[in-house]
Write a protein that holds these residues in place. Sequence first.
Motif, PDB file in Angstrom:
ATOM      1  N   GLN A 210      73.694  20.673   1.361  1.00 25.94           N
ATOM      2  CA  GLN A 210      73.825  20.737   2.808  1.00 25.94           C
ATOM      3  C   GLN A 210      74.736  19.607   3.282  1.00 25.94           C
ATOM      4  O   GLN A 210      74.824  18.552   2.656  1.00 25.94           O
ATOM      5  N   ALA A 211      75.424  19.857   4.380  1.00 26.91           N
ATOM      6  CA  ALA A 211      76.291  18.837   4.974  1.00 26.91           C
ATOM      7  C   ALA A 211      76.552  19.194   6.425  1.00 26.91           C
ATOM      8  O   ALA A 211      76.637  20.375   6.785  1.00 26.91           O
ATOM      9  N   TYR A 212      76.701  18.164   7.245  1.00 30.79           N
ATOM     10  CA  TYR A 212      76.999  18.386   8.653  1.00 30.79           C
ATOM     11  C   TYR A 212      78.490  18.651   8.802  1.00 30.79           C
ATOM     12  O   TYR A 212      79.330  17.936   8.231  1.00 30.79           O
ATOM     13  N   LEU A 213      78.824  19.688   9.565  1.00 31.31           N
ATOM     14  CA  LEU A 213      80.214  20.033   9.816  1.00 31.31           C
ATOM     15  C   LEU A 213      80.596  19.594  11.227  1.00 31.31           C
ATOM     16  O   LEU A 213      80.119  20.155  12.205  1.00 31.31           O
ATOM     17  N   SER A 214      81.443  18.578  11.315  1.00 30.42           N
ATOM     18  CA  SER A 214      81.966  18.127  12.603  1.00 30.42           C
ATOM     19  C   SER A 214      83.373  18.678  12.785  1.00 30.42           C
ATOM     20  O   SER A 214      83.909  19.358  11.901  1.00 30.42           O
TER      21      SER A 214
ATOM     22  N   GLY B  21      76.012  29.002   9.060  1.00 33.02           N
ATOM     23  CA  GLY B  21      74.896  28.115   9.367  1.00 33.02           C
ATOM     24  C   GLY B  21      74.839  27.860  10.865  1.00 33.02           C
ATOM     25  O   GLY B  21      74.892  28.779  11.678  1.00 33.02           O
ATOM     26  N   GLU B  22      74.762  26.590  11.246  1.00 32.88           N
ATOM     27  CA  GLU B  22      74.713  26.232  12.662  1.00 32.88           C
ATOM     28  C   GLU B  22      76.099  26.115  13.285  1.00 32.88           C
ATOM     29  O   GLU B  22      76.230  26.008  14.505  1.00 32.88           O
TER      30      GLU B  22
ATOM     31  N   VAL C 193      86.918  23.761  13.712  1.00 36.58           N
ATOM     32  CA  VAL C 193      85.498  23.840  14.073  1.00 36.58           C
ATOM     33  C   VAL C 193      85.370  23.941  15.589  1.00 36.58           C
ATOM     34  O   VAL C 193      85.854  23.071  16.323  1.00 36.58           O
ATOM     35  N   ILE C 194      84.741  24.998  16.032  1.00 31.80           N
ATOM     36  CA  ILE C 194      84.525  25.210  17.468  1.00 31.80           C
ATOM     37  C   ILE C 194      83.187  24.617  17.898  1.00 31.80           C
ATOM     38  O   ILE C 194      83.071  23.989  18.946  1.00 31.80           O
ATOM     39  N   GLU C 195      82.164  24.833  17.089  1.00 32.43           N
ATOM     40  CA  GLU C 195      80.842  24.248  17.332  1.00 32.43           C
ATOM     41  C   GLU C 195      80.393  23.539  16.067  1.00 32.43           C
ATOM     42  O   GLU C 195      80.412  24.120  14.977  1.00 32.43           O
ATOM     43  N   GLU C 196      80.002  22.289  16.202  1.00 38.05           N
ATOM     44  CA  GLU C 196      79.531  21.516  15.066  1.00 38.05           C
ATOM     45  C   GLU C 196      78.109  21.915  14.690  1.00 38.05           C
ATOM     46  O   GLU C 196      77.374  22.476  15.514  1.00 38.05           O
ATOM     47  N   GLY C 197      77.715  21.614  13.454  1.00 38.02           N
ATOM     48  CA  GLY C 197      76.357  21.922  13.045  1.00 38.02           C
ATOM     49  C   GLY C 197      76.168  21.787  11.551  1.00 38.02           C
ATOM     50  O   GLY C 197      77.118  21.564  10.796  1.00 38.02           O
TER      51      GLY C 197
ATOM     52  N   GLN D 260      73.757  25.487   1.516  1.00 40.76           N
ATOM     53  CA  GLN D 260      74.183  26.383   0.447  1.00 40.76           C
ATOM     54  C   GLN D 260      73.705  27.815   0.675  1.00 40.76           C
ATOM     55  O   GLN D 260      74.387  28.772   0.313  1.00 40.76           O
ATOM     56  N   ASP D 261      72.549  27.978   1.295  1.00 37.00           N
ATOM     57  CA  ASP D 261      72.010  29.318   1.536  1.00 37.00           C
ATOM     58  C   ASP D 261      72.292  29.825   2.951  1.00 37.00           C
ATOM     59  O   ASP D 261      71.694  30.812   3.397  1.00 37.00           O
ATOM     60  N   SER D 262      73.208  29.168   3.666  1.00 35.29           N
ATOM     61  CA  SER D 262      73.527  29.599   5.028  1.00 35.29           C
ATOM     62  C   SER D 262      74.170  30.980   5.029  1.00 35.29           C
ATOM     63  O   SER D 262      74.955  31.316   4.136  1.00 35.29           O
ATOM     64  N   GLU D 263      73.845  31.742   6.037  1.00 40.31           N
ATOM     65  CA  GLU D 263      74.497  33.036   6.221  1.00 40.31           C
ATOM     66  C   GLU D 263      75.842  32.822   6.901  1.00 40.31           C
ATOM     67  O   GLU D 263      76.030  31.882   7.672  1.00 40.31           O
ATOM     68  N   ILE D 264      76.789  33.716   6.600  1.00 41.01           N
ATOM     69  CA  ILE D 264      78.100  33.657   7.222  1.00 41.01           C
ATOM     70  C   ILE D 264      78.421  35.033   7.798  1.00 41.01           C
ATOM     71  O   ILE D 264      78.259  36.053   7.122  1.00 41.01           O
ATOM     72  N   SER D 265      78.830  35.053   9.053  1.00 38.40           N
ATOM     73  CA  SER D 265      79.090  36.333   9.707  1.00 38.40           C
ATOM     74  C   SER D 265      80.251  36.197  10.687  1.00 38.40           C
ATOM     75  O   SER D 265      80.457  35.136  11.287  1.00 38.40           O
TER      76      SER D 265
END
Length: 216
Positions: A34-38, A107-108, A148-152, A156-161
């Motif tokens: 996991q990692a925060y995406l800014s 993810g977020e 990146v439009i929205e950070e979050g 590894q198990d995040s869904e992508i859509s």
Amino acid sequence: MNKLVHFSTGKPKTLELDDGKEMVSGIAKEKTEQAYLSRDGFAGDGVADTRHHGGRNRAVCIYSHEHYALWEREFGVTLPASAFGENLTVTGMTESEVHIGDVYRIGEALIQVTQSRVPCNTISRRLGIPMILPRIIETGFTGYLCRVIEEGMVRQDSEISRISVHPAGISVQEANDVYFRKYTDPTAVERVLSVEELAEKWREGLEKRAGLLKKQ
């Protein structure tokens, strides 16, 4: 179906190459839970060559998992995860399926495709396969970059859509065709330039080409 297969990050480090030489690069990324995406990219991630890589319009690198089988067959190798230095290795999101300006939820976080990736010889040197770079360019299987439009948080198990498809409908594959093969076609160049969401560095390159064409 869109699926996150590998999630990888990594800071630049010194790599030992097959020819005994060394290079400093951020291409050798490692599996990340996991990692925060800014807006500047993933925490714990980075690039060595800031002139040609990174920046807010190129904060996330994506590559299609479907291409791995082709390269492994063609070159008789087993590629490591994130072989091309991508953060996200995905399925269902090839260059022909993804458009400049498309928006995805991972993810977020919310990200937007800004340009196709212009590959460099760091890929060939890292993998020890000199001919893979010209083949990547020939096929257009380059991967692509996102802002990146929205950070979050991303896991590894995040869904992508896909949230939205850009109305211009210019795929990454089409952008590659223009950049590498159709740069003498003013109409094709202007079509890509018409996408406001295009990354500035990519736009600058095409504007230079379009300017030269207008003078001919």
